[in-house]
Design a protein around this motif. Structure first.
Motif, PDB file in Angstrom:
ATOM      1  N   ARG A 289      -5.521  -3.091  -7.090  1.00  0.00           N
ATOM      2  CA  ARG A 289      -5.873  -2.979  -5.679  1.00  0.00           C
ATOM      3  C   ARG A 289      -4.735  -2.278  -4.945  1.00  0.00           C
ATOM      4  O   ARG A 289      -3.573  -2.440  -5.293  1.00  0.00           O
ATOM      5  CB  ARG A 289      -6.103  -4.368  -5.051  1.00  0.00           C
ATOM      6  CG  ARG A 289      -7.260  -5.131  -5.680  1.00  0.00           C
ATOM      7  CD  ARG A 289      -7.419  -6.524  -5.075  1.00  0.00           C
ATOM      8  NE  ARG A 289      -8.530  -7.231  -5.677  1.00  0.00           N
ATOM      9  CZ  ARG A 289      -9.788  -7.143  -5.275  1.00  0.00           C
ATOM     10  NH1 ARG A 289     -10.079  -6.384  -4.220  1.00  0.00           N
ATOM     11  NH2 ARG A 289     -10.743  -7.804  -5.877  1.00  0.00           N
ATOM     12  N   ARG A 290      -5.106  -1.501  -3.937  1.00  0.00           N
ATOM     13  CA  ARG A 290      -4.081  -0.870  -3.083  1.00  0.00           C
ATOM     14  C   ARG A 290      -4.530  -0.975  -1.651  1.00  0.00           C
ATOM     15  O   ARG A 290      -5.562  -0.440  -1.252  1.00  0.00           O
ATOM     16  CB  ARG A 290      -3.869   0.592  -3.459  1.00  0.00           C
ATOM     17  CG  ARG A 290      -2.710   1.254  -2.680  1.00  0.00           C
ATOM     18  CD  ARG A 290      -1.393   0.576  -3.009  1.00  0.00           C
ATOM     19  NE  ARG A 290      -0.251   1.253  -2.419  1.00  0.00           N
ATOM     20  CZ  ARG A 290       0.365   0.860  -1.300  1.00  0.00           C
ATOM     21  NH1 ARG A 290      -0.101  -0.195  -0.615  1.00  0.00           N
ATOM     22  NH2 ARG A 290       1.434   1.508  -0.877  1.00  0.00           N
ATOM     23  N   GLN A 291      -3.744  -1.714  -0.891  1.00  0.00           N
ATOM     24  CA  GLN A 291      -4.041  -1.937   0.520  1.00  0.00           C
ATOM     25  C   GLN A 291      -2.937  -1.321   1.358  1.00  0.00           C
ATOM     26  O   GLN A 291      -1.760  -1.484   1.076  1.00  0.00           O
ATOM     27  CB  GLN A 291      -4.143  -3.437   0.810  1.00  0.00           C
ATOM     28  CG  GLN A 291      -4.384  -3.781   2.276  1.00  0.00           C
ATOM     29  CD  GLN A 291      -4.492  -5.283   2.506  1.00  0.00           C
ATOM     30  OE1 GLN A 291      -4.900  -6.025   1.617  1.00  0.00           O
ATOM     31  NE2 GLN A 291      -4.105  -5.731   3.687  1.00  0.00           N
ATOM     32  N   TYR A 292      -3.345  -0.601   2.398  1.00  0.00           N
ATOM     33  CA  TYR A 292      -2.399  -0.030   3.351  1.00  0.00           C
ATOM     34  C   TYR A 292      -2.560  -0.751   4.680  1.00  0.00           C
ATOM     35  O   TYR A 292      -3.667  -0.873   5.197  1.00  0.00           O
ATOM     36  CB  TYR A 292      -2.654   1.465   3.542  1.00  0.00           C
ATOM     37  CG  TYR A 292      -2.449   2.278   2.281  1.00  0.00           C
ATOM     38  CD1 TYR A 292      -1.175   2.636   1.862  1.00  0.00           C
ATOM     39  CD2 TYR A 292      -3.538   2.666   1.509  1.00  0.00           C
ATOM     40  CE1 TYR A 292      -0.985   3.382   0.705  1.00  0.00           C
ATOM     41  CE2 TYR A 292      -3.353   3.420   0.354  1.00  0.00           C
ATOM     42  CZ  TYR A 292      -2.078   3.765  -0.038  1.00  0.00           C
ATOM     43  OH  TYR A 292      -1.898   4.493  -1.188  1.00  0.00           O
TER      44      TYR A 292
ATOM     45  N   ARG B 142      -1.957  -4.105   7.425  1.00  0.00           N
ATOM     46  CA  ARG B 142      -2.295  -5.530   7.396  1.00  0.00           C
ATOM     47  C   ARG B 142      -3.271  -5.865   8.523  1.00  0.00           C
ATOM     48  O   ARG B 142      -3.406  -5.122   9.492  1.00  0.00           O
ATOM     49  CB  ARG B 142      -1.036  -6.384   7.545  1.00  0.00           C
ATOM     50  CG  ARG B 142      -0.062  -6.263   6.377  1.00  0.00           C
ATOM     51  CD  ARG B 142       1.126  -7.168   6.567  1.00  0.00           C
ATOM     52  NE  ARG B 142       2.048  -7.100   5.448  1.00  0.00           N
ATOM     53  CZ  ARG B 142       3.176  -7.794   5.350  1.00  0.00           C
ATOM     54  NH1 ARG B 142       3.519  -8.610   6.344  1.00  0.00           N
ATOM     55  NH2 ARG B 142       3.954  -7.656   4.302  1.00  0.00           N
TER      56      ARG B 142
ATOM     57  N   SER C 191      -6.196  -2.929   8.329  1.00  0.00           N
ATOM     58  CA  SER C 191      -5.818  -2.590   6.957  1.00  0.00           C
ATOM     59  C   SER C 191      -6.903  -1.752   6.284  1.00  0.00           C
ATOM     60  O   SER C 191      -8.084  -1.850   6.614  1.00  0.00           O
ATOM     61  CB  SER C 191      -5.561  -3.862   6.146  1.00  0.00           C
ATOM     62  OG  SER C 191      -6.751  -4.615   6.009  1.00  0.00           O
TER      63      SER C 191
ATOM     64  N   HIS D 252      -8.388  -0.731   2.466  1.00  0.00           N
ATOM     65  CA  HIS D 252      -8.393  -1.051   1.041  1.00  0.00           C
ATOM     66  C   HIS D 252      -8.765   0.211   0.267  1.00  0.00           C
ATOM     67  O   HIS D 252      -9.938   0.492   0.018  1.00  0.00           O
ATOM     68  CB  HIS D 252      -9.391  -2.184   0.750  1.00  0.00           C
ATOM     69  CG  HIS D 252      -9.016  -3.482   1.400  1.00  0.00           C
ATOM     70  ND1 HIS D 252      -8.227  -4.421   0.780  1.00  0.00           N
ATOM     71  CD2 HIS D 252      -9.306  -3.976   2.635  1.00  0.00           C
ATOM     72  CE1 HIS D 252      -8.045  -5.447   1.585  1.00  0.00           C
ATOM     73  NE2 HIS D 252      -8.694  -5.203   2.731  1.00  0.00           N
TER      74      HIS D 252
ATOM     75  N   ALA E 156     -10.106  -1.195  -4.624  1.00  0.00           N
ATOM     76  CA  ALA E 156     -10.627  -2.549  -4.436  1.00  0.00           C
ATOM     77  C   ALA E 156     -10.909  -3.235  -5.766  1.00  0.00           C
ATOM     78  O   ALA E 156     -12.022  -3.698  -6.022  1.00  0.00           O
ATOM     79  CB  ALA E 156     -11.890  -2.501  -3.585  1.00  0.00           C
TER      80      ALA E 156
ATOM     81  N   SER F 129      -1.001  -2.868  -4.772  1.00  0.00           N
ATOM     82  CA  SER F 129      -0.755  -4.130  -4.075  1.00  0.00           C
ATOM     83  C   SER F 129      -0.990  -5.313  -4.999  1.00  0.00           C
ATOM     84  O   SER F 129      -0.415  -6.394  -4.808  1.00  0.00           O
ATOM     85  CB  SER F 129      -1.675  -4.231  -2.856  1.00  0.00           C
ATOM     86  OG  SER F 129      -1.512  -3.116  -2.003  1.00  0.00           O
TER      87      SER F 129
END
Length: 276
Positions: free
Chosen positions: A35-38, A40, A44, A46, A49, A85
């Motif tokens: 997963r990569r989240q930018y 918050r 945010s 995703h 996912a 993430s």
């Protein structure tokens, strides 16, 4: 052995079985629960996912998807250019997720090859020096015989002493392919490698990538928006909203374009529904 460009492998031929030595990982690339989240909170994004993927050595995989689907983030996380993430990334059997920046830099220089839309050649260096650059940066002995061999494989044996500015765009991309192959990496990541080339020259470069897989046992992962380019791959994977939503095995450009159009339309409908 010289790589001949511009010829699509027959879909009746099976991909060459990658040779592995005892203890060598069968998979060149593995992503598990990535997963990569930018950002918050409510703002945010995703980008990935929960991606699960294992790519066997000696295969050519193309990745496509609508704008914003996560293609660039996927490539960056898979190549160790960005940190996920959550989840795990392995290259050639080596877990890279917890590596330090210095360790990642060393790994990329010695075990990963890159081909980008912009050729990224250094204009002050000769063609041979550009090809040897990954070895130089990795602190390895610069093997001029190896450089000559890979330049011969991409049809540029007589251009070793030239500067990039003396070459055509297609020839410069051939140099970039040679540079990506010079360290015999675990995987070559290609990001829109034909985006700046005309149709005929693009076919030559794609032919080199195809035959690097078939003849040299290389592993290629290519992000592209072009169904014609994707048709050179053994497998096309489609990303949507940060997850793989579809796939085609050795499909024609027409079939790939149809799948891509259907996915784009479906994503647009879902987005419209969310917006409503």
């Amino acid at each position: 052995m010289r790589l001949r460009s511009g010829r699509r492998r027959s879909t009746d031929e099976e991909p060459a079985s990658p040779a592995t030595t005892p203890g060598q990982a069968v998979h060149a690339v593995e992503l598990r629960g990535v997963r990569r989240q930018y950002g918050r909170g409510a703002g945010s994004v995703h980008a990935l996912a929960g991606v699960d993927l294992a790519l066997t050595r000696g295969t050519f995989t193309a990745v496509m998807g609508p704008s914003g689907s996560g293609k660039s983030t996927f490539l960056q996380c898979a190549a160790g250019l960005d940190r996920p993430s959550a989840g795990s990334v392995r290259l050639g059997g080596t877990e890279i997720t917890g590596m330090s920046e210095n360790e990642l830099t060393e790994l990329r220089r010695s075990r990963v090859g890159f081909v980008f839309q912009a050729f990224n050649l250094l204009p002050s260096l000769t063609v041979a020096q550009n090809v040897l650059l990954p070895m130089r940066l990795a602190g390895q002995r610069q093997d001029r015989h190896r450089a000559a061999a890979v330049l011969a494989q991409v049809g540029l044996a007589d251009k070793a002493r030239r500067r990039p500015g003396e070459l055509s765009g297609g020839q410069q991309q051939r140099v970039a392919v040679a540079r990506a192959l010079v360290t015999a990496p675990d995987v070559v990541f290609a990001d829109e490698p034909t985006g700046a080339l005309d149709t005929g020259t693009a076919a030559e470069v794609l032919g080199l990538l195809r035959q690097a897989v078939d003849q040299l046992g290389a592993t290629v992962v290519m992000v592209t928006h072009d169904p014609v380019a994707a048709a050179w791959a053994d497998r096309v994977l489609f990303l949507a909203d940060g997850a793989f939503a579809d796939g085609v095995e050795r499909g024609s450009a027409e079939l790939i374009a149809e799948r891509m159009a259907a996915l784009t339309a479906r994503t647009a409908r879902v987005g419209a529904g969310v917006a409503a």
